[in-house]
Design a protein around this motif. Structure first.
Motif: not given
Length: 169
Positions: A113-140
């Motif tokens: 499970r990914l944590l983006l800016d300390d919040q769960p992001y997306g659905q948990p999965g078992n694949v070690p390649t994870l995609q992030l979509v439409n992430i705002d510009r800036g520091t994360h």
């Protein structure tokens, strides 16, 4: 055949209590018994000792509050890769992938499970390649957790990165 199997199983379960005898019956079949039959030559059967394993009570993990130690990690290595940390990540539409380096392999019921800016992001999965979509510009900040149900088994170190993308007015 079933009584013979029962006798053999009982004889193996209680080797100190009973002996086993092998003989040939009137029909020429090999038979086994816990008593030598009358009028028939019977050979005692020597059984090897039974294998046994002593059960051991599971050791309780140390109480973190009592010992002040961190619990032992389930995974030797758990970290995010494929993220630049010294330069901006160029993602014009804010979409990119990250990889999870984990050793040993992810175990049965566990999920990432990914944590983006300390919040769960997306659905948990078992694949070690994870995609992030439409992430705002800036520091994360980004980390990955190994979870079992709702319980966090282990968490990677947090990585800070900057997304650079085209701004459309």
């Amino acid at each position: 055949m079933r009584p013979l199997l029962t006798i053999l199983l009982l004889a193996m379960a209680f080797p100190a209590m009973a002996a086993i005898y092998k003989y040939t019956d009137a029909n020429g079949n090999t038979a086994y018994s816990n008593q030598p039959p009358d009028g028939v030559v019977a050979q005692p059967v020597e059984l090897p000792p039974l294998n046994s394993v002593e059960t051991q009570a599971p050791t309780a993990p140390p109480d973190e509050a009592r010992t002040g130690e961190q619990p032992r990690s389930t995974y030797e290595v758990l970290e995010l890769t494929n993220l630049p940390t010294s330069e901006a990540l160029r993602a014009n539409n804010g979409t990119f992938t990250v990889n999870v380096l984990i050793k040993p392999r992810l175990q049965g019921p566990h999920l990432f499970r990914l944590l983006l800016d300390d919040q769960p992001y997306g659905q948990p999965g078992n694949v070690p390649t994870l995609q992030l979509v439409n992430i705002d510009r800036g520091t994360h900040s980004l980390a990955v957790q190994v979870i079992s149900g709702e319980n966090v088994v282990q968490q990677s170190p947090t990585v800070t990165f900057t997304v650079q993308r085209v701004h459309k007015p």
